[in-house]
Write a protein that holds these residues in place. Structure first.
Motif: not given
Length: 231
Positions: A175-181
């Motif tokens: 979730k947290s990584l997807l928010e940065k992509l």
């Protein structure tokens, strides 16, 4: 490209052509260059005046829209307008911009047209293929270029980022990584997987094939994933 998107309607149904023409006339950034009854007329018109975008029916006499599209070496972008949902996978394989099911509402048509506008606006911008972020792995910070990401696999409190040439594990969540992509480049296909949309080689059932890897599509996310891939 100028401010307007040049386009052509192709449909063997007169009422369908008239309806789409009426929609286009209401949208300031679309510039209608012609309206055709079949693929042969469309081919002749394209030889005279190449355009940016086709609103293309699938089931037509002589050539289907899909058959015609396969004959073009450098086709314009395409939005399929059809009464048949079963061609959605072929639409994805042909990299169509959107897939509109008849009867087409103005709201849905406008959404597809806006998507085309955003695509051409993005295309006109400088290359973004070098966009990146840094993640911490094994006590050091690794530079991850977005364009190099094949997919991301979640493993409880860690994620494994599969690149073209290596695999990097970092302390994070899907979730947290997807928010940065960038949303237009990546999509979550399963609770444990995020994939690079342009890295997909083919789709078979509920599996996405990316090079030698097979990535599952969750039954709960399948509709969202297929819609995103087609559009």
């Amino acid at each position: 490209m100028n401010d307007k998107i040049s386009c052509i309607i192709t449909d063997d149904e007169p009422y369908a052509r008239k309806g789409l023409q009426g929609y286009i006339e209401k949208i300031s950034f679309l510039d209608l260059k012609g309206s055709c009854e079949d693929a042969l007329q469309l081919n002749s018109l394209l030889e005279e005046e190449p355009v940016d975008l086709l609103f293309l029916d699938i089931q037509m006499p002589l050539f289907t829209g899909i058959e015609f599209l396969k004959t073009l070496r450098n086709p314009p972008k395409v939005i399929f307008t059809t009464a048949y949902a079963q061609y959605a996978i072929q639409g994805f394989e042909l990299e169509v911009m959107d897939y509109l099911l008849k009867p087409i509402s103005y709201e849905r048509f406008f959404k597809a047209a806006t998507k085309a506008k955003e695509y051409f606006a993005l295309k006109a911008r400088p290359d973004e293929s070098t966009a990146y972020l840094f993640v911490k792995s094994n006590g050091k910070f690794e530079k991850i270029v977005f364009a190099d990401i094949l997919f991301i696999e979640g493993m409880e409190n860690y994620v494994a980022i599969q690149l073209k040439d290596k695999r990097i594990v970092t302390h994070s969540t899907i979730k947290s990584l997807l928010e940065k992509l960038p949303a237009r480049q990546f999509i979550q296909t399963h609770k444990s997987y995020v994939i690079g949309i342009d890295k997909i080689d083919r789709i078979e059932g509920n599996l996405l094939h990316i090079q030698k890897y097979q990535i599952p599509i969750s039954k709960y996310l399948r509709k969202v994933v297929m819609t995103a891939l087609i559009t």
